[in-house]
Enzyme design. Structure first.
Site, PDB file in Angstrom:
ATOM      1  N   ALA A 121     -43.453 -19.411 -57.802  1.00  0.00           N
ATOM      2  CA  ALA A 121     -43.973 -19.810 -56.693  1.00  0.00           C
ATOM      3  C   ALA A 121     -43.680 -19.037 -55.641  1.00  0.00           C
ATOM      4  CB  ALA A 121     -43.650 -21.212 -56.573  1.00  0.00           C
ATOM      5  N   SER A 162     -47.585 -17.776 -62.578  1.00  0.00           N
ATOM      6  CA  SER A 162     -46.744 -17.289 -61.661  1.00  0.00           C
ATOM      7  C   SER A 162     -45.541 -17.962 -61.399  1.00  0.00           C
ATOM      8  CB  SER A 162     -47.747 -17.134 -60.331  1.00  0.00           C
ATOM      9  OG  SER A 162     -48.098 -18.467 -60.096  1.00  0.00           O
ATOM     10  N   LEU A 215     -47.677 -16.715 -50.943  1.00  0.00           N
ATOM     11  CA  LEU A 215     -46.928 -17.640 -52.123  1.00  0.00           C
ATOM     12  C   LEU A 215     -47.528 -17.187 -53.556  1.00  0.00           C
ATOM     13  CD1 LEU A 215     -46.736 -20.996 -50.239  1.00  0.00           C
ATOM     14  CD2 LEU A 215     -44.854 -19.388 -50.417  1.00  0.00           C
ATOM     15  N   HIS A 216     -46.565 -17.572 -54.504  1.00  0.00           N
ATOM     16  CA  HIS A 216     -46.994 -17.251 -55.865  1.00  0.00           C
ATOM     17  C   HIS A 216     -47.443 -15.703 -55.994  1.00  0.00           C
ATOM     18  CE1 HIS A 216     -47.230 -21.474 -57.573  1.00  0.00           C
ATOM     19  NE2 HIS A 216     -47.490 -21.554 -56.296  1.00  0.00           N
ATOM     20  N   ALA A 217     -46.313 -14.972 -55.211  1.00  0.00           N
ATOM     21  CA  ALA A 217     -46.741 -13.524 -55.146  1.00  0.00           C
ATOM     22  C   ALA A 217     -46.657 -12.792 -56.653  1.00  0.00           C
ATOM     23  CB  ALA A 217     -45.676 -12.934 -54.182  1.00  0.00           C
TER      24      ALA A 217
END
Length: 219
Positions: A64, A62, A24-26
């Site tokens: 998400a 970032s 997540l938050h890649a």
């Protein structure tokens, strides 16, 4: 209890993100800066980042989602993580997001909600079956938790936990952080590409560095 490996695998499958990216938050970038607490904060807490002395910080803004290839033009919760580098060699981490409330404290339900959100045609049915999540999601809709900002400095960021600050006399105060940008002049030009929010931040920092005669750090 949901096994962490299973949770990660299911979240990766939901977003179909590239291999070796964050679950997540890649999509995010790191920025270096400094933080100086106000005298009011120093009076309330004795933590090393609240003394009033300048401490270096590492900030990561970032998106998400779990796919770093998604363009910034799509609505998404945005994140702001701050690592305070303390004088004794340790660090304090503060994690914020544009949603003021988290919809659940159950890992299994969070994964199910994330999976369901990837199929918007059936997501309303999921919410009807899990009404306890609705207040947090409605609060997010009312307060712009899923923005399409022109800049990461537009929304406010909410670390969702309460934190206990102890002062020099060991008195305890419970606080909730809100990270809000100070007003500033935006950079010249428009940013419309798939990385527009990150491009805008790079231009904003470059302009600020030029005004101060310094080169802003970014990693």
């Amino acid at each position: 209890m949901l096994d962490p490996v299973v949770a990660v695998d299911r979240l990766r499958a939901a977003f179909r993100g590239p291999e070796k990216h964050r679950t997540l938050h890649a999509k995010g970038r790191f920025y270096a800066g400094t933080f100086t607490a106000t005298p009011e904060a120093a009076a309330l807490g004795r933590a090393l980042h609240l003394t009033g002395e300048s401490v270096p910080v590492l900030v990561r803004w970032s998106n998400a989602g779990g796919n770093a290839d998604v363009p910034d033009t799509l609505p998404d919760i945005r994140g702001m993580a701050v690592k305070f580098r303390l004088p004794d060699g340790t660090a304090t981490d503060l994690l914020g997001q544009t949603a003021r409330r988290f919809p659940t404290d159950d890992p299994e339900m969070f994964v199910r909600m994330t999976e369901a959100s990837r199929r918007m045609a059936t997501f309303p049915l999921f919410m009807l079956r899990h009404p306890s999540m609705a207040p947090a999601l409605l609060d997010g809709l009312r307060n712009g938790a899923v923005p399409k900002p022109a800049s990461f400095v537009e929304p406010s960021y909410y670390p969702i936990h309460a934190y206990g600050w102890r002062d020099a006399d060991d008195r305890l105060s419970w606080v909730r952080y809100v990270l809000v940008a100070q007003p500033g002049e935006p950079p010249a030009g428009s940013f419309a590409g798939p990385d527009r929010v990150f491009d805008e931040m790079a231009a904003r920092l470059a302009r600020a560095g030029a005004l101060r005669g310094t080169t802003p750090g970014r990693r």
